[in-house]
Design a protein around this motif. Structure first.
Motif, PDB file in Angstrom:
ATOM      1  N   UNK A  33      62.399  50.437  19.603  1.00  0.00           N
ATOM      2  CA  UNK A  33      61.261  50.954  20.468  1.00  0.00           C
ATOM      3  C   UNK A  33      60.237  51.515  19.578  1.00  0.00           C
ATOM      4  N   UNK A  34      60.227  51.770  18.302  1.00  0.00           N
ATOM      5  CA  UNK A  34      59.030  52.095  17.625  1.00  0.00           C
ATOM      6  C   UNK A  34      58.194  51.013  17.367  1.00  0.00           C
ATOM      7  N   UNK A  35      58.719  49.619  17.368  1.00  0.00           N
ATOM      8  CA  UNK A  35      58.049  48.492  17.176  1.00  0.00           C
ATOM      9  C   UNK A  35      57.941  47.497  18.190  1.00  0.00           C
ATOM     10  N   UNK A  36      57.969  48.037  19.361  1.00  0.00           N
ATOM     11  CA  UNK A  36      57.960  47.109  20.729  1.00  0.00           C
ATOM     12  C   UNK A  36      57.037  47.757  21.628  1.00  0.00           C
ATOM     13  N   UNK A  37      56.282  46.917  22.032  1.00  0.00           N
ATOM     14  CA  UNK A  37      54.888  47.329  22.964  1.00  0.00           C
ATOM     15  C   UNK A  37      54.931  46.252  24.180  1.00  0.00           C
ATOM     16  N   UNK A  38      54.706  46.876  25.220  1.00  0.00           N
ATOM     17  CA  UNK A  38      54.428  46.210  26.540  1.00  0.00           C
ATOM     18  C   UNK A  38      53.109  46.457  27.025  1.00  0.00           C
ATOM     19  N   UNK A  39      52.295  45.502  27.275  1.00  0.00           N
ATOM     20  CA  UNK A  39      50.841  45.627  27.864  1.00  0.00           C
ATOM     21  C   UNK A  39      50.510  45.030  28.775  1.00  0.00           C
ATOM     22  N   UNK A  40      50.159  45.508  29.972  1.00  0.00           N
ATOM     23  CA  UNK A  40      49.814  44.953  31.261  1.00  0.00           C
ATOM     24  C   UNK A  40      48.222  44.895  31.234  1.00  0.00           C
ATOM     25  N   UNK A  41      47.748  43.896  31.852  1.00  0.00           N
ATOM     26  CA  UNK A  41      46.598  43.485  31.976  1.00  0.00           C
ATOM     27  C   UNK A  41      46.078  42.899  33.295  1.00  0.00           C
ATOM     28  N   UNK A  42      45.029  43.121  34.030  1.00  0.00           N
ATOM     29  CA  UNK A  42      44.429  42.448  35.258  1.00  0.00           C
ATOM     30  C   UNK A  42      43.119  42.630  35.135  1.00  0.00           C
ATOM     31  N   UNK A  43      42.564  41.877  36.199  1.00  0.00           N
ATOM     32  CA  UNK A  43      41.228  41.778  36.699  1.00  0.00           C
ATOM     33  C   UNK A  43      40.721  42.874  37.415  1.00  0.00           C
ATOM     34  N   UNK A  44      39.493  43.490  37.101  1.00  0.00           N
ATOM     35  CA  UNK A  44      38.845  44.526  37.841  1.00  0.00           C
ATOM     36  C   UNK A  44      37.678  44.086  38.535  1.00  0.00           C
ATOM     37  N   UNK A  45      38.011  43.637  39.745  1.00  0.00           N
ATOM     38  CA  UNK A  45      36.805  43.301  40.794  1.00  0.00           C
ATOM     39  C   UNK A  45      35.823  42.135  39.831  1.00  0.00           C
ATOM     40  N   UNK A  46      36.612  41.458  39.147  1.00  0.00           N
ATOM     41  CA  UNK A  46      35.990  40.324  38.460  1.00  0.00           C
ATOM     42  C   UNK A  46      34.942  40.886  37.288  1.00  0.00           C
ATOM     43  N   UNK A  47      34.755  42.000  36.952  1.00  0.00           N
ATOM     44  CA  UNK A  47      33.972  42.547  35.833  1.00  0.00           C
ATOM     45  C   UNK A  47      34.858  42.892  34.757  1.00  0.00           C
ATOM     46  N   UNK A  48      36.112  43.105  34.644  1.00  0.00           N
ATOM     47  CA  UNK A  48      36.821  43.763  33.485  1.00  0.00           C
ATOM     48  C   UNK A  48      38.089  43.239  33.378  1.00  0.00           C
ATOM     49  N   UNK A  49      38.808  43.297  32.309  1.00  0.00           N
ATOM     50  CA  UNK A  49      40.129  43.252  32.175  1.00  0.00           C
ATOM     51  C   UNK A  49      40.904  44.538  31.645  1.00  0.00           C
ATOM     52  N   UNK A  50      41.104  45.490  32.439  1.00  0.00           N
ATOM     53  CA  UNK A  50      41.638  46.767  31.851  1.00  0.00           C
ATOM     54  C   UNK A  50      43.118  46.410  31.375  1.00  0.00           C
ATOM     55  N   UNK A  51      43.871  47.167  30.726  1.00  0.00           N
ATOM     56  CA  UNK A  51      45.077  47.344  30.313  1.00  0.00           C
ATOM     57  C   UNK A  51      45.767  48.586  30.417  1.00  0.00           C
ATOM     58  N   UNK A  52      47.046  48.400  30.530  1.00  0.00           N
ATOM     59  CA  UNK A  52      47.996  49.634  30.547  1.00  0.00           C
ATOM     60  C   UNK A  52      49.181  49.453  29.451  1.00  0.00           C
ATOM     61  N   UNK A  53      49.479  50.537  28.755  1.00  0.00           N
ATOM     62  CA  UNK A  53      50.569  50.369  27.907  1.00  0.00           C
ATOM     63  C   UNK A  53      51.899  51.054  28.311  1.00  0.00           C
ATOM     64  N   UNK A  54      52.908  50.350  27.888  1.00  0.00           N
ATOM     65  CA  UNK A  54      54.279  50.915  27.961  1.00  0.00           C
ATOM     66  C   UNK A  54      54.984  51.350  26.977  1.00  0.00           C
ATOM     67  N   UNK A  55      55.714  52.221  26.716  1.00  0.00           N
ATOM     68  CA  UNK A  55      56.472  52.514  25.454  1.00  0.00           C
ATOM     69  C   UNK A  55      57.844  53.079  25.787  1.00  0.00           C
ATOM     70  N   UNK A  56      58.481  53.278  25.001  1.00  0.00           N
ATOM     71  CA  UNK A  56      59.995  53.488  24.571  1.00  0.00           C
ATOM     72  C   UNK A  56      60.905  52.518  25.253  1.00  0.00           C
ATOM     73  N   UNK A  57      60.444  51.331  24.883  1.00  0.00           N
ATOM     74  CA  UNK A  57      61.213  50.133  25.624  1.00  0.00           C
ATOM     75  C   UNK A  57      62.493  49.955  24.560  1.00  0.00           C
ATOM     76  N   UNK A  58      63.555  49.636  25.566  1.00  0.00           N
ATOM     77  CA  UNK A  58      64.980  49.546  24.681  1.00  0.00           C
ATOM     78  C   UNK A  58      65.461  48.128  25.192  1.00  0.00           C
ATOM     79  N   UNK A  59      66.400  47.649  24.489  1.00  0.00           N
ATOM     80  CA  UNK A  59      66.964  46.368  25.069  1.00  0.00           C
ATOM     81  C   UNK A  59      67.860  45.663  23.868  1.00  0.00           C
ATOM     82  N   UNK A  60      68.271  44.529  24.306  1.00  0.00           N
ATOM     83  CA  UNK A  60      69.217  43.774  23.347  1.00  0.00           C
ATOM     84  C   UNK A  60      68.740  42.335  23.554  1.00  0.00           C
TER      85      UNK A  60
END
Length: 194
Positions: A33-60
């Motif tokens: 989880x310390x070396x795993x990142x998830x980033x979400x991005x979208x278009x905001x009214x056509x002007x920009x592409x904001x992002x959001x981060x998610x952390x503490x990801x686990x998995x196999x």
């Protein structure tokens, strides 16, 4: 042929064959989880592409470099970790209009098929579940590296992957279409042998 050669030669051959099969066997890795990142991005009214981060990801990750089709992935994403870097928006995303993290604190991805695309590239087919709604997605993945990790002293793999999906399919449709329905998910991970 001497008795020693009669015994030694078959032993060497069987050892070599066993080594080849061992090297090609499916290896199980735990995502770090310390070396795993998830980033979400979208278009905001056509002007920009904001992002959001998610952390503490686990998995196999079960990975077989010789037979990619035997590989599989199982990931849990704590949606309540989402951070848009804008306090009011982060609060809104966690609320009932979006992810409703009080009821649905996690999202998951479970693969059901992995297809080699050549040159360390593969498509990972699977099910993405958000707010107890499950939809099929395809992760376009790249193997960055496989081998002994110099710090943790374990076998390791590293991948980057991307996918896109329509947020309206998961009842996250506020402000669609002014704010894009299509969302891009970018994942980067290191995973270490169990």
């Amino acid at each position: 042929m001497s008795l020693l050669k009669k015994i030694t030669l078959p032993l060497l051959i069987s050892t070599a064959v066993y080594s080849q099969f061992s090297a090609a066997a499916t290896e199980s890795y735990a995502m770090d989880s310390g070396h795993t990142s998830v980033v979400v991005s979208w278009t905001h009214f056509g002007f920009s592409h904001p992002t959001a981060d998610l952390s503490n990801i686990t998995g196999n990750i079960d990975f077989d470099s010789a037979q990619i089709g035997k590989s599989k992935v199982d990931v849990t994403i704590p949606v309540d970790s989402i951070n848009t870097h804008v306090d009011k928006l982060t609060e809104e995303f966690k609320g009932a209009d979006y992810f409703d993290v009080a009821k649905y604190p996690t999202a998951t991805f479970k693969s059901n098929k992995v297809v080699s695309k050549g040159k360390n590239k593969m498509d990972v087919y699977g099910d993405l579940t958000i707010k107890d709604i499950t939809k099929p997605v395809i992760l376009h993945a790249v193997l960055n590296k496989q081998g002994m990790h110099p710090m943790v002293k374990k076998q390791a793999v590293g991948f980057d992957a991307t996918t896109t999906f329509k947020r309206s399919e998961f009842k996250l449709d506020k402000y669609v279409p002014a704010v894009s329905d299509e969302v891009k998910l970018t994942i980067s991970t290191e995973a270490y042998a169990k």
